[in-house]
Each structure stands twice: as C-alpha cells, then as structure tokens.
Design a protein around this motif. Structure first.
Motif, PDB file in Angstrom:
ATOM      1  N   TYR A  57      33.261  33.020  46.450  1.00  0.00           N
ATOM      2  CA  TYR A  57      34.543  32.069  45.999  1.00  0.00           C
ATOM      3  C   TYR A  57      34.544  32.196  44.502  1.00  0.00           C
ATOM      4  CZ  TYR A  57      37.885  28.635  45.793  1.00  0.00           C
ATOM      5  OH  TYR A  57      38.959  27.791  45.534  1.00  0.00           O
ATOM      6  N   PHE A  58      33.480  32.250  43.794  1.00  0.00           N
ATOM      7  CA  PHE A  58      33.258  32.634  42.416  1.00  0.00           C
ATOM      8  C   PHE A  58      33.796  33.978  42.044  1.00  0.00           C
ATOM      9  CE2 PHE A  58      31.262  34.114  38.339  1.00  0.00           C
ATOM     10  CZ  PHE A  58      31.940  32.920  37.603  1.00  0.00           C
ATOM     11  N   ALA A  59      33.469  35.064  42.788  1.00  0.00           N
ATOM     12  CA  ALA A  59      33.872  36.272  42.621  1.00  0.00           C
ATOM     13  C   ALA A  59      35.669  36.282  42.604  1.00  0.00           C
ATOM     14  CB  ALA A  59      33.272  37.450  43.590  1.00  0.00           C
ATOM     15  N   THR A  60      35.963  35.887  43.463  1.00  0.00           N
ATOM     16  CA  THR A  60      37.411  35.893  43.546  1.00  0.00           C
ATOM     17  C   THR A  60      37.974  34.959  42.477  1.00  0.00           C
ATOM     18  OG1 THR A  60      37.501  35.406  46.113  1.00  0.00           O
ATOM     19  CG2 THR A  60      39.474  34.925  45.135  1.00  0.00           C
ATOM     20  N   ALA A  61      37.744  33.957  42.264  1.00  0.00           N
ATOM     21  CA  ALA A  61      38.100  32.982  40.759  1.00  0.00           C
ATOM     22  C   ALA A  61      38.017  33.724  39.558  1.00  0.00           C
ATOM     23  CB  ALA A  61      37.504  31.820  41.005  1.00  0.00           C
ATOM     24  N   ASP A  62      36.583  34.459  39.455  1.00  0.00           N
ATOM     25  CA  ASP A  62      36.366  35.084  38.450  1.00  0.00           C
ATOM     26  C   ASP A  62      37.395  36.537  38.184  1.00  0.00           C
ATOM     27  OD1 ASP A  62      34.732  35.617  36.117  1.00  0.00           O
ATOM     28  OD2 ASP A  62      34.010  37.370  37.050  1.00  0.00           O
ATOM     29  N   ALA A  63      37.889  36.988  39.306  1.00  0.00           N
ATOM     30  CA  ALA A  63      38.636  38.127  39.290  1.00  0.00           C
ATOM     31  C   ALA A  63      40.208  37.842  38.819  1.00  0.00           C
ATOM     32  CB  ALA A  63      38.828  38.822  40.618  1.00  0.00           C
ATOM     33  N   VAL A  64      40.473  36.551  39.150  1.00  0.00           N
ATOM     34  CA  VAL A  64      41.972  36.247  38.744  1.00  0.00           C
ATOM     35  C   VAL A  64      41.570  35.596  37.182  1.00  0.00           C
ATOM     36  CG1 VAL A  64      43.535  34.574  39.030  1.00  0.00           C
ATOM     37  CG2 VAL A  64      42.397  35.283  41.114  1.00  0.00           C
ATOM     38  N   ALA A  65      40.633  35.002  36.806  1.00  0.00           N
ATOM     39  CA  ALA A  65      40.530  34.637  35.326  1.00  0.00           C
ATOM     40  C   ALA A  65      40.092  35.715  34.642  1.00  0.00           C
ATOM     41  CB  ALA A  65      39.352  33.715  35.548  1.00  0.00           C
ATOM     42  N   THR A  66      39.602  36.871  34.947  1.00  0.00           N
ATOM     43  CA  THR A  66      39.381  37.650  34.085  1.00  0.00           C
ATOM     44  C   THR A  66      40.532  39.000  34.200  1.00  0.00           C
ATOM     45  OG1 THR A  66      37.907  38.910  35.515  1.00  0.00           O
ATOM     46  CG2 THR A  66      37.069  37.504  33.710  1.00  0.00           C
ATOM     47  N   SER A  67      41.493  38.656  35.224  1.00  0.00           N
ATOM     48  CA  SER A  67      42.542  39.864  35.158  1.00  0.00           C
ATOM     49  C   SER A  67      43.489  39.709  34.175  1.00  0.00           C
ATOM     50  CB  SER A  67      43.421  39.698  36.452  1.00  0.00           C
ATOM     51  OG  SER A  67      44.047  38.349  36.578  1.00  0.00           O
ATOM     52  N   TRP A  68      44.511  40.601  33.957  1.00  0.00           N
ATOM     53  CA  TRP A  68      45.613  40.464  33.202  1.00  0.00           C
ATOM     54  C   TRP A  68      46.518  39.112  33.234  1.00  0.00           C
ATOM     55  CZ3 TRP A  68      50.817  39.478  34.453  1.00  0.00           C
ATOM     56  CH2 TRP A  68      50.850  39.758  35.735  1.00  0.00           C
ATOM     57  N   PHE A  69      46.502  38.738  34.557  1.00  0.00           N
ATOM     58  CA  PHE A  69      47.190  37.318  34.784  1.00  0.00           C
ATOM     59  C   PHE A  69      46.302  36.059  33.854  1.00  0.00           C
ATOM     60  CE2 PHE A  69      47.586  33.577  37.202  1.00  0.00           C
ATOM     61  CZ  PHE A  69      48.918  33.003  36.777  1.00  0.00           C
ATOM     62  N   ASP A  71      44.135  36.613  31.481  1.00  0.00           N
ATOM     63  CA  ASP A  71      44.398  36.970  30.079  1.00  0.00           C
ATOM     64  C   ASP A  71      45.599  36.288  29.479  1.00  0.00           C
ATOM     65  OD1 ASP A  71      41.664  38.102  30.065  1.00  0.00           O
ATOM     66  OD2 ASP A  71      42.653  40.125  30.044  1.00  0.00           O
ATOM     67  N   LEU A  72      46.566  36.610  30.163  1.00  0.00           N
ATOM     68  CA  LEU A  72      47.984  36.106  29.818  1.00  0.00           C
ATOM     69  C   LEU A  72      48.023  34.531  29.768  1.00  0.00           C
ATOM     70  CD1 LEU A  72      50.924  36.735  29.006  1.00  0.00           C
ATOM     71  CD2 LEU A  72      51.544  36.488  31.408  1.00  0.00           C
ATOM     72  N   VAL A  73      47.294  33.908  30.838  1.00  0.00           N
ATOM     73  CA  VAL A  73      47.412  32.501  30.933  1.00  0.00           C
ATOM     74  C   VAL A  73      46.505  31.817  29.709  1.00  0.00           C
ATOM     75  CG1 VAL A  73      46.503  30.630  32.269  1.00  0.00           C
ATOM     76  CG2 VAL A  73      47.987  32.395  33.278  1.00  0.00           C
ATOM     77  N   PHE A  74      45.448  32.482  29.701  1.00  0.00           N
ATOM     78  CA  PHE A  74      44.603  31.806  28.424  1.00  0.00           C
ATOM     79  C   PHE A  74      45.180  32.069  27.096  1.00  0.00           C
ATOM     80  CE2 PHE A  74      41.075  32.044  31.982  1.00  0.00           C
ATOM     81  CZ  PHE A  74      41.166  30.506  32.140  1.00  0.00           C
ATOM     82  N   THR A  75      45.764  33.241  27.192  1.00  0.00           N
ATOM     83  CA  THR A  75      46.212  33.398  25.620  1.00  0.00           C
ATOM     84  C   THR A  75      47.434  32.653  25.194  1.00  0.00           C
ATOM     85  OG1 THR A  75      45.895  35.833  25.638  1.00  0.00           O
ATOM     86  CG2 THR A  75      47.164  35.172  24.065  1.00  0.00           C
ATOM     87  N   LEU A  76      48.447  32.230  26.361  1.00  0.00           N
ATOM     88  CA  LEU A  76      49.363  31.502  26.303  1.00  0.00           C
ATOM     89  C   LEU A  76      48.754  29.966  26.059  1.00  0.00           C
ATOM     90  CD1 LEU A  76      52.030  32.902  28.522  1.00  0.00           C
ATOM     91  CD2 LEU A  76      52.151  33.023  25.873  1.00  0.00           C
ATOM     92  N   SER A  77      47.841  29.527  26.917  1.00  0.00           N
ATOM     93  CA  SER A  77      47.281  28.261  26.761  1.00  0.00           C
ATOM     94  C   SER A  77      46.649  28.112  25.207  1.00  0.00           C
ATOM     95  CB  SER A  77      46.000  27.921  27.732  1.00  0.00           C
ATOM     96  OG  SER A  77      46.677  27.984  28.945  1.00  0.00           O
ATOM     97  N   ALA A  78      45.963  29.040  24.534  1.00  0.00           N
ATOM     98  CA  ALA A  78      45.669  29.069  23.443  1.00  0.00           C
ATOM     99  C   ALA A  78      46.855  28.660  22.386  1.00  0.00           C
ATOM    100  CB  ALA A  78      44.949  30.129  22.828  1.00  0.00           C
ATOM    101  N   TRP A  79      47.923  29.587  22.568  1.00  0.00           N
ATOM    102  CA  TRP A  79      48.968  29.452  21.624  1.00  0.00           C
ATOM    103  C   TRP A  79      49.543  27.888  21.788  1.00  0.00           C
ATOM    104  CZ3 TRP A  79      54.226  28.341  23.227  1.00  0.00           C
ATOM    105  CH2 TRP A  79      54.892  28.068  22.090  1.00  0.00           C
ATOM    106  N   ALA A  80      49.634  27.436  23.069  1.00  0.00           N
ATOM    107  CA  ALA A  80      50.053  26.141  23.436  1.00  0.00           C
ATOM    108  C   ALA A  80      49.275  24.961  22.716  1.00  0.00           C
ATOM    109  CB  ALA A  80      50.127  26.068  24.977  1.00  0.00           C
ATOM    110  N   LEU A  81      48.064  25.308  22.748  1.00  0.00           N
ATOM    111  CA  LEU A  81      47.036  24.197  22.158  1.00  0.00           C
ATOM    112  C   LEU A  81      47.221  24.205  20.740  1.00  0.00           C
ATOM    113  CD1 LEU A  81      44.672  22.390  23.047  1.00  0.00           C
ATOM    114  CD2 LEU A  81      43.153  24.151  22.533  1.00  0.00           C
TER     115      LEU A  81
END
Length: 127
Positions: A57-69, A71-81
């Motif tokens: 389950y971690f491999a799946t979540a890690d694949a999503v969290a480290t994908s381009w999506f 990266d985009l979510v975390f970058t936009l979250s950093a800007w929003a923060l």
C-alpha cells in the motif's frame, strides 16, 4: 386580466463593466488557498498512513506522491501555504488599523502575491 405595467429599472452592473479590485481578488485567493491546502494535507496523510499499513500500500501511495501529480500538488501546496501565511500577516496589519488606504492595501496585496511566489521558488530550490 389586469394590465401589468412594467417598471423601467436600471440594470445592475455586471462583470462586463465591473473591474475587480486587487483587494477583493486577494481576499478570494486567501479563501481558495486555505481550502486548497486540504489537498496537499490529504496526500501527505495518505502517504503516512500507507507507510503504517503495508509495504504494498505504501508503494502505491509513494508512487502517487512522487509522481508529477504529487510534485504539482506539493508545489502548489507550498505556494498556498506561503500565500496564506503572508495574507494572514497582512490581515493582522489591517486589524491593527494600519494600511487601510487603497494604495497601501494594493501594495500589500502585490507583496503577498509576489512574496509567496518568491518564497515558493526558494522552498522548491532548497528542499
């Protein structure tokens, strides 16, 4: 049936003739970024919970969290923060009774926008 006489009334201004002010845009943006931070938080919590559940389950979540999506979510979250933080400081300044004239309010609005972009770029480069 009685004759109905229509009253001629002026039309309300519409977006075609209304120019949004920077202060209203930054206020709306503060609300949007506050709600948008939920997306990055949900992704981070999912990643952490997946690490506690199982390696597959971690491999799946890690694949999503480290994908381009991710990266985009975390970058936009950093800007929003950063934006939400700077807008909060701006709001505290307003609450103290300072900067309420239009030129100062607009300068502070641009400061929030540009400051959040600069701080996000620095955050992405450092992290």
């Amino acid at each position: 049936m009685a004759d109905v006489k229509r009253v001629e009334r002026p039309l309300s201004p519409h977006l075609q003739i209304y120019r949004p002010q920077l202060t209203s845009i930054t206020s709306i943006l503060t609300r949007i970024t506050g709600n948008g931070l939920i997306v990055g938080t949900v992704l981070a919590v999912w990643w952490l919970l997946a690490a506690a559940v199982s390696p597959d389950y971690f491999a799946t979540a890690d694949a999503v969290a480290t994908s381009w999506f991710g990266d985009l979510v975390f970058t936009l979250s950093a800007w929003a923060l950063w934006y939400h933080y700077l807008a909060g400081l701006r709001h505290l300044y307003f609450d103290a009774g300072h900067g309420l004239d239009i030129p100062t309010a607009e300068r502070l609005g641009w400061g929030c926008i540009l400051g959040s972009v600069i701080l996000t770029v620095l955050t992405v480069l450092i992290v």
